[in-house]
Each structure stands twice: as structure tokens, then as C-alpha cells.
Design an enzyme around this catalytic site. Structure first.
Site, PDB file in Angstrom:
ATOM      1  N   LEU A   1      11.270   2.508  12.165  1.00  0.00           N
ATOM      2  CA  LEU A   1      10.422   3.230  12.832  1.00  0.00           C
ATOM      3  C   LEU A   1      10.229   2.587  14.541  1.00  0.00           C
ATOM      4  O   LEU A   1       9.348   2.981  15.239  1.00  0.00           O
ATOM      5  CB  LEU A   1       9.141   3.116  12.256  1.00  0.00           C
ATOM      6  CG  LEU A   1       8.930   3.741  10.989  1.00  0.00           C
ATOM      7  CD1 LEU A   1       7.603   3.152  10.185  1.00  0.00           C
ATOM      8  CD2 LEU A   1       8.916   5.159  11.061  1.00  0.00           C
TER       9      LEU A   1
ATOM     10  N   LYS B   1      -4.873  -1.279  16.143  1.00  0.00           N
ATOM     11  CA  LYS B   1      -5.640  -0.643  15.193  1.00  0.00           C
ATOM     12  C   LYS B   1      -6.570   0.349  15.650  1.00  0.00           C
ATOM     13  O   LYS B   1      -7.370   1.279  15.484  1.00  0.00           O
ATOM     14  CB  LYS B   1      -6.259  -1.463  13.890  1.00  0.00           C
ATOM     15  CG  LYS B   1      -5.043  -1.950  13.051  1.00  0.00           C
ATOM     16  CD  LYS B   1      -4.044  -0.771  12.641  1.00  0.00           C
ATOM     17  CE  LYS B   1      -3.132  -1.089  11.645  1.00  0.00           C
ATOM     18  NZ  LYS B   1      -2.360  -0.015  11.125  1.00  0.00           N
TER      19      LYS B   1
ATOM     20  N   TYR C   1      -2.943  -7.483  17.239  1.00  0.00           N
ATOM     21  CA  TYR C   1      -3.057  -6.414  16.255  1.00  0.00           C
ATOM     22  C   TYR C   1      -4.185  -5.620  16.042  1.00  0.00           C
ATOM     23  O   TYR C   1      -4.159  -4.417  15.921  1.00  0.00           O
ATOM     24  CB  TYR C   1      -2.895  -7.347  14.871  1.00  0.00           C
ATOM     25  CG  TYR C   1      -2.778  -6.418  13.594  1.00  0.00           C
ATOM     26  CD1 TYR C   1      -2.051  -5.632  13.099  1.00  0.00           C
ATOM     27  CD2 TYR C   1      -4.224  -6.600  12.721  1.00  0.00           C
ATOM     28  CE1 TYR C   1      -2.153  -4.762  11.984  1.00  0.00           C
ATOM     29  CE2 TYR C   1      -4.369  -5.773  11.758  1.00  0.00           C
ATOM     30  CZ  TYR C   1      -3.442  -4.919  11.346  1.00  0.00           C
ATOM     31  OH  TYR C   1      -3.865  -4.139  10.067  1.00  0.00           O
TER      32      TYR C   1
ATOM     33  N   ILE D   1       0.736  -1.306  -0.117  1.00  0.00           N
ATOM     34  CA  ILE D   1      -0.059   0.080   0.020  1.00  0.00           C
ATOM     35  C   ILE D   1       0.832   1.144   0.033  1.00  0.00           C
ATOM     36  O   ILE D   1       0.514   2.208  -0.573  1.00  0.00           O
ATOM     37  CB  ILE D   1      -0.985   0.046   1.145  1.00  0.00           C
ATOM     38  CG1 ILE D   1      -1.869  -0.999   1.027  1.00  0.00           C
ATOM     39  CG2 ILE D   1      -1.684   1.327   1.589  1.00  0.00           C
ATOM     40  CD1 ILE D   1      -2.793  -1.345   2.223  1.00  0.00           C
TER      41      ILE D   1
END
Length: 244
Positions: A55, A154, A150, A18
Site C-alpha cells: 500500500l 487518524k 499517528y 481487525i
């Protein structure tokens, strides 16, 4: 999109999937060099400037923003695309896997958003945009132990984006904050999640026609093309045949 011409967008995690599709659409930061040639052949007018950044490491993130400031004055659009998942269940998962998901999916997103805002504020940029790549997993919990943790990261992105919108408004800015929440997208996500189970990874994209990375990239350009007075909070998108 004309008002963004010549301005700077940062796209994290833009080497694959993406993120690569978004960067190719915007032709800005975060891409591998080989994709720069592809974009140039396609006739795009922007410039790709790759930055290598871990990151998980705040110092590297801060160094990246310092380099962008030095070379390009600052960031006008920050697209927090980078994210990952490990199949670590809540009852038996490894703490290291949980921590890695929190570091990349939540903390890095917050650090980049903070630094992008400071960059905009320093230059009196009042029409910037912060876009967080979320997931449908940030809005519901599926019956799969592999992605429960996960999903929690989100859900955090959902809350953080709305909190960011509120703080930007309280700061009397016109900087916007948006979530993009796709369902199943055929990328490297499943092969990485199920790196120890190739059959399970392959099955993730054979049950129905999944979204493609370009579908998500197009939603980003849609958000950016909205008039400056329009605040798009979240785009939820999934394949037509996806159940949840």
C-alpha cells in the site's frame, strides 16, 4: 445483509487482527490462503481471494484494482482497514516513519476510495459502501508522544470520510461513507508499535479488558446491514474501562 450476497468487498490489511476478523465475517478479498480453509470449514458461503499489495506503492494498488476488475468485475464495498503506527514523536521523530504512516494511513486510503468509487461508477453501482477504519485517536489527542503523529493521520481520516460523504452526495449517488473508530483493541498493533520494548507492548493490554477484533468486525457488519437510506457517519467504540 442478504443484499450483499455474491457481491465483492475489498478489505485492505486483512492478513492479521481487525482486517482478518472483518474478512472472515465478509468472506471476501485480502485474506491469507490459510484463513480461506478456516472460513470454508465454518460453513460460510462467500469466497476468499487473496491479493498481495504494497500500500506504499500506488502502482501496486492500481494493479490490484485492475485484477479485481478482470476477475470479479469490480468492487462493491471497500473497507480501508490497513493502518500502522511508529513511535516517532513530533520533536525527535524520523521523517521516514512519518512518511510511512502518511502513505499507508492517509494516501493509500484515499487511492483505494477513489478507485473503488470509479469501479462502482463504471458499473452503475449506486448502493456501494466505503468504510474507513479510523480510531478514537482520530477524535482526541492522548498524552503520549509515541502516537501524536499517528493521531494526526487518524484526524485526517475523520476529515476525509466526511469529505467523501459530501462529495458522494454532490455526485448524486447513494454510495455511503462511514468511519469505524475503536479505542484499544487487542491485536498485533501494540507489539508492532513497541517492537523494541516487549514489556511496554504487553502492558498495553493488561490494564483493562480491551476490545477484540471481532467486536470491530461486528460493527462493520452492522453498518453494512443498515437500510440503504441510512447513513452511519461514525461508530465510536472503546472498552468500558478505557479512560480516554
Amino acid at each position: 445483509m442478504d443484499r450483499w450476497r455474491g457481491r465483492v468487498a475489498l478489505v485492505t490489511g486483512a492478513s492479521l487482527g481487525i482486517g482478518a476478523a472483518i474478512a472472515k465475517e465478509l468472506v471476501r478479498c485480502g485474506m491469507k490462503v490459510n484463513l480461506a480453509a478456516e472460513c470454508q470449514r465454518a460453513g460460510h458461503s462467500g469466497v476468499l481471494v487473496p491479493f498481495k499489495c504494497d500500500l506504499n506503492n500506488e502502482e501496486e494498488i492500481l494493479s490490484m484494482f485492475a485484477a479485481i476488475k478482470d476477475q470479479h468485475k469490480g468492487v462493491d464495498v471497500c473497507i480501508n482497514n490497513a493502518g500502522l503506527a511508529h513511535p516517532e514523536s513530533l520533536l525527535h521523530g524520523q521523517t521516514s516513519g512519518w512518511k510511512n504512516m502518511l502513505d499507508v494511513n492517509v494516501l493509500a486510503l484515499c487511492i483505494c476510495s477513489r478507485e473503488a468509487y470509479q469501479s462502482m461508477k463504471e458499473r452503475n453501482v449506486d448502493d456501494g459502501h466505503i468504510i474507513n477504519l479510523n480510531s478514537m485517536s482520530g477524535h482526541r489527542v492522548v498524552h503520549s508522544t509515541d502516537v501524536h503523529f499517528y493521531s494526526s493521520t487518524k484526524f485526517a481520516v475523520t476529515a476525509l470520510t466526511e469529505g467523501l460523504r459530501q462529495e458522494l452526495r454532490e455526485a448524486n449517488t447513494h454510495i455511503r461513507a462511514t468511519c469505524i473508530s475503536p479505542g484499544v483493541v487487542e491485536t498485533e498493533f501494540a507489539p508492532r508499535l513497541y517492537s523494541q520494548n516487549a514489556d511496554k507492548a504487553a502492558a498495553s493490554y493488561t490494564k483493562f479488558k480491551a476490545l477484540e477484533a471481532i467486536d470491530v468486525a461486528n460493527s462493520v457488519t452492522y453498518v453494512l446491514s443498515a437500510p440503504p437510506h441510512v447513513q452511519i457517519g461514525d461508530i465510536q467504540m472503546r472498552p468500558v474501562e478505557q479512560v480516554s
